[in-house]
Write an enzyme that holds these catalytic residues in place. Structure first.
Site, PDB file in Angstrom:
ATOM      1  N   TRP A 481       0.718  -1.184  -0.002  1.00 30.24           N
ATOM      2  CA  TRP A 481      -0.065   0.045   0.133  1.00 30.24           C
ATOM      3  C   TRP A 481       0.921   1.285   0.063  1.00 30.24           C
ATOM      4  CZ3 TRP A 481      -1.032  -3.664   4.155  1.00 30.24           C
ATOM      5  CH2 TRP A 481      -2.067  -4.681   3.671  1.00 30.24           C
ATOM      6  N   HIS A 482       2.107   1.202  -0.728  1.00 28.97           N
ATOM      7  CA  HIS A 482       2.835   2.260  -0.622  1.00 28.97           C
ATOM      8  C   HIS A 482       3.091   3.001  -2.119  1.00 28.97           C
ATOM      9  CE1 HIS A 482       4.978   0.469   2.871  1.00 28.97           C
ATOM     10  NE2 HIS A 482       4.199   0.978   3.330  1.00 28.97           N
ATOM     11  N   MET A 483       1.927   3.217  -2.853  1.00 34.48           N
ATOM     12  CA  MET A 483       1.969   3.551  -4.299  1.00 34.48           C
ATOM     13  C   MET A 483       2.511   4.934  -4.236  1.00 34.48           C
ATOM     14  SD  MET A 483      -0.744   2.073  -3.293  1.00 34.48           S
ATOM     15  CE  MET A 483      -1.508   0.239  -3.561  1.00 34.48           C
TER      16      MET A 483
END
Length: 545
Positions: A481-483
């Site tokens: 979830w580190h876009m």
């Protein structure tokens, strides 16, 4: 103040699209002195659900589409054709209201790379005053850590026996132990720090928006989806948005429009507004206002593989969530002491390390999570959490070579964009994952951890050769979830915004969210996103003094 609608033909000095990590910070700082009127528009609802505020209870909202966007990626060629679920915050506070709460500034050398690539003012020394301003960490060295800021930092030092054993094991394997990895040191093993205050989630909404909500010059409109930026030629003048009852409305900005919708929504909004690669826009029948080919490109994320273990003691989150007595016990700890497992979301300890000694900075992360299950969304027994005491080693490549893209799929603003991270499309990433898994197994064999391990449950020690491990990874790798990166900051022809975060070719329009990151700045992205909001607000205030 919160409102359910905005009068027709209303005007504000600034319109901010998105109330996430960066957007709330921008809204607070712009309204602090009372000179500017600000409208903050959020597609999600208010952060009123108690599960949002008790860190461990995020497990109850992560799979709930009332609070998260259930985005799905394109099939991943190098992950056996599987699609990936990308949950993102659909609520005031954005993903800071549903994330893992880890307080991580990032690698100073990575920010210096940004500066050296032409992003003047974005080196670590430039950002240090901002990091200090946003945080409240009274236990830290005042030369490098802040006090009194909106986001409280809580250290997990000596949190539990498992975390202590993990850091001890890393040290036994020859790695450095860090007291404070946010003081600029970064490389080594440590117990994590959390963005919590008194045991509760200290989201951007809690830290920035709540203190500002009663200001007369701040208006917050939830449950309103912006569908495009209004343009007069190549000048942004406002936004069009859709209310929950499907009515379309417009609102004007006297000074600037700020996109803080995040790295998945901001590029889609630019494209819907006619700003992007002309070939892609024309393919979907969007009138081209400005050809800007970098929009939606440079998508980066941290794919994560994991090893899971059965623990010899009932000290994990698995045990708490499956035992009424332990739930009661942890509930009392939280209620009366604001401590214990309810104060964390998942990870408790970590190591940043180099796969090769001649590298200049860490390129791999090994992270301990005191829970285990079939995948990253298995945070409750009903979603696949293991029925026995368990913990996880997460392995992440810090700067993956694989790059993806986010682009609209149609003119319909309610249809999610096409999201394709192209995980493992660069062979170097696969080799780094193999290096990381082998190091993780080495750590698990250290004397400090051995008494706590019954067995490795995923993939299992029988899977040991490169082909078998790669097979396992291709079937199990998931997002962290580190876009970031889809509206990249820079000075070259492929950049979307300049170092002042102004969209190239369009007046009065900026992007202020993690989409502007040229690379992934850290093993986590919440604190860097808030820092981007703080710095972006400084730029806006300076431009409109």
């Amino acid at each position: 103040m919160y409102v359910s609608n905005v009068p027709p033909n209303a005007e504000f000095d600034f319109i901010i699209v998105g109330s996430g990590s960066a957007g709330c910070a921008v809204a607070n700082r712009l309204t602090a002195d009372g000179r500017h009127s600000v409208l903050l528009i959020e597609a999600g609802g208010r952060d009123s659900n108690y599960n949002i505020h008790i860190p461990l209870m995020v497990a109850n909202v992560l799979n709930d589409t009332r609070w998260t966007w259930p985005y799905m990626t394109e099939p991943q060629t190098h992950l056996n054709g599987q699609k990936q679920k990308w949950a993102r915050g659909r609520v005031i506070g954005g993903s800071s209201s549903v994330n893992g709460n880890l307080f991580v500034r990032g690698d100073p050398l990575e920010y210096d790379h940004w500066r050296d690539q032409g992003c003047r003012g974005w080196g670590y020394s430039d950002l240090l005053p901002i990091f200090k301003r946003l945080e409240d960490f009274p236990d830290g060295d005042p030369a490098v850590r802040g006090r009194g800021g909106p986001i409280h930092c809580t250290s997990l030092e000596n949190f539990d026996p498992l975390s202590n054993a993990f850091v001890d094991a890393c040290e036994e394997a020859g790695f450095k132990r860090l007291k404070d990895y946010n003081d600029g040191s970064y490389e080594g093993a440590f117990q994590l720090q959390y963005s919590t205050r008194n045991g509760l989630r200290n989201s951007s909404a809690a830290g920035y928006l709540k203190p500002a909500i009663n200001r007369s010059n701040l208006t917050v409109l939830p449950n309103a989806t912006v569908t495009r930026v209004l343009l007069d030629g190549r000048r942004a003048t406002g936004v069009k948005y859709r209310m929950a009852d499907a009515t379309l409305r417009e609102v004007r900005a006297r000074r600037e429009v700020v996109l803080s919708a995040g790295p998945l929504a901001s590029p889609q909004l630019l494209e819907l507004s006619g700003i992007g690669n002309s070939d892609i826009l024309q393919r979907h029948g969007v009138n081209v206002v400005h050809h800007l080919p970098g929009v939606g490109e440079n998508l980066r994320d941290h794919p994560n593989t994991r090893l899971t273990f059965e623990c010899s003691q009932p000290i994990t989150i698995n045990d708490v969530l499956q035992s009424p007595w332990l739930k009661f016990k942890e509930g009392l700890r939280f209620m009366f002491k604001r401590e214990g497992l309810l104060t964390i979301c998942s990870a408790t300890a970590q190591m940043n390390f180099r796969s090769q000694p001649d590298l200049k900075q860490p390129d791999l992360v090994l992270r301990l999570l005191p829970l285990s299950g079939k995948d990253r969304y298995a945070r409750t027994p009903g979603y696949g959490m293991d029925q026995f005491p368990g913990f996880t080693f997460g392995v992440t490549v810090l700067q993956p070579r694989s790059r993806g893209a986010v682009h609209l799929q149609s003119k319909d603003p309610l249809q999610q964009a096409s999201m394709d991270p192209r995980y493992l499309s660069h062979e170097a990433d696969a080799q780094l994952f193999l290096d990381g898994v082998r190091l993780a197994r080495k750590i698990s064999r250290m004397p400090a951890l051995q008494p706590l391990i019954v067995r490795e449950t995923r993939p299992g020690l029988e899977v040991n050769d490169d082909a078998g491990l790669l097979d396992y990874m291709r079937g199990t790798i998931q997002t962290s979830w580190h876009m970031v990166g889809t509206t990249r900051m820079g000075t070259d022809a492929e950049a979307v915004v300049d170092p002042e975060l102004k969209v190239f070719g369009i007046a009065n329009l900026r992007v202020i969210d993690s989409g502007i990151c040229p690379t992934i700045p850290s093993s986590n992205t919440n604190i860097p996103s808030i820092a981007i909001g703080e710095k972006g607000a400084d730029m806006l205030l300076a431009a409109h003094a």
